[in-house]
Design an enzyme around this catalytic site. Sequence first.
Site, PDB file in Angstrom:
ATOM      1  N   ASP A 188       7.882 -45.398   0.341  1.00  0.00           N
ATOM      2  CA  ASP A 188       8.000 -46.308  -0.280  1.00  0.00           C
ATOM      3  C   ASP A 188       6.377 -46.614  -0.478  1.00  0.00           C
ATOM      4  O   ASP A 188       5.884 -46.922  -1.406  1.00  0.00           O
ATOM      5  CB  ASP A 188       7.834 -47.250   1.570  1.00  0.00           C
ATOM      6  CG  ASP A 188       8.841 -47.386   2.294  1.00  0.00           C
ATOM      7  OD1 ASP A 188       9.061 -46.741   2.851  1.00  0.00           O
ATOM      8  OD2 ASP A 188       9.023 -48.048   2.621  1.00  0.00           O
ATOM      9  N   ASP A 228       0.390 -50.246   2.853  1.00  0.00           N
ATOM     10  CA  ASP A 228       0.728 -50.850   2.327  1.00  0.00           C
ATOM     11  C   ASP A 228      -0.185 -52.044   1.317  1.00  0.00           C
ATOM     12  O   ASP A 228       0.264 -52.835   0.675  1.00  0.00           O
ATOM     13  CB  ASP A 228       2.164 -52.107   2.852  1.00  0.00           C
ATOM     14  CG  ASP A 228       3.451 -51.210   2.806  1.00  0.00           C
ATOM     15  OD1 ASP A 228       3.793 -50.412   1.780  1.00  0.00           O
ATOM     16  OD2 ASP A 228       3.762 -51.278   4.452  1.00  0.00           O
TER      17      ASP A 228
HETATM   18  N1  GLY Z   1       8.287 -50.920   3.115  1.00  0.00           N
HETATM   19  C1  GLY Z   1       9.359 -50.828   4.107  1.00  0.00           C
HETATM   20  C2  GLY Z   1      10.656 -50.996   3.522  1.00  0.00           C
HETATM   21  O1  GLY Z   1      10.987 -51.073   2.364  1.00  0.00           O
HETATM   22  O2  GLY Z   1      11.464 -51.813   4.350  1.00  0.00           O
END
Ligand code: GLY
Length: 378
Positions: free
Chosen positions: A156, A94
């Site tokens: 994601d 992330d």
């Molecule tokens: N990246 C984690 C979510 O979308 O909750």
Amino acid sequence: MSGTIQQVWVDEAWSKALEKTRANSLRIGAEFPHASQGGKYVLETPSWWTAGFWPGMLWQLYAGSGDESLKAIAERCEQRLDEVLDGYVKLDHDLGFMWLLTSVANFKLTGAEESRVRALKAANYLAARFNLKGRYIRAWNPWREGEDNSGVAIIDCSMNTSLLFWASEVTGDPRYRHIAEAHMDTVLEHFIRPDGSVYHIVNFNPETGEVVEKRGGQGYAPESAWSRGAAWALYGLSLAYHHTGKQSYLDASKQVAHFFLTRLPEDQVPHWDFRAPGEIGEIRDSSAGSCAASGLLLLASQVDESEAHVYRNGALRITESLYRNYGTWDNAEEEGLLLHGTSNYPENRNIDVPLIYGDFFYVEALARIKEAGPFYWE
Ligand code: GLY
């Protein structure tokens, strides 16, 4: 918007988001809100994956308003993230969500050299998570002692690869883009189903690169259709097309967009999983709606008008419904901008509450409708 008359509601919506965020900033300051409970945003540690969204929203609103107080808070948030970047052990994939919306945003708006360097450090850490055999970016570190997550990639990350594309663009070194493209090619191969829905998690053998299993993750079941995952995919693929011009990314983004738009309920704001059954399946995720709306607006800008109207009108319908039916403009006791987000239904976390990324993408979608960039993924 080009070629159209901008609707009055868009300016109203923007002003209300700005006004509410100014009020929120007096309490939240340089902290890291995630989900609102009982009307107040719960603050997380700076290492949590959502840490970029509050400063990112402040940068977006600053860019559109010139309000220096919002900029000052965003800068302080960015400085606070240094402990995470320098501490290293809590970094995962992330890095894109976190440093695109802080350091890249700052660099784009002010040219700050310190911010460029921070974002390049983050890009290097992200690139280092690439598994050569499986051609994927590893998602998480072990969540608990003894867990092996080295084969896990998640949809994601389609958004995080923009940090790598950015790093190649500013340094002239193509290595980052090569890694981002390799990961996005893996997304095309293993995450997108023929009907345009997506898998959340694919587990690879980290030694051989073979697919071991596909998991439901934050969706209802392995073969269901987590709506925020679809939003990450349609937006991330559109961004990958923006950065590379590769037709296969644009085609896949359109495929996911068609799946998404044709599954929306009457009020145009998605359920948290398009295939969850019964009453569970009635729960909304407004954050999937706002993220998809922003992605659809980018997608609309990448295709001919004969197709663009489908994506642009879809985005406008979602965003207007968020404004009219999910907004908290008349409720000064609620900090979240949008009600009815769902963060993680299977783990019973933050169900039917405002979420900071829902708010961020809502503001970003409004800025796209107003053609009031810059946008930090591009
Ligand atoms: N990246 C984690 C979510 O979308 O909750």
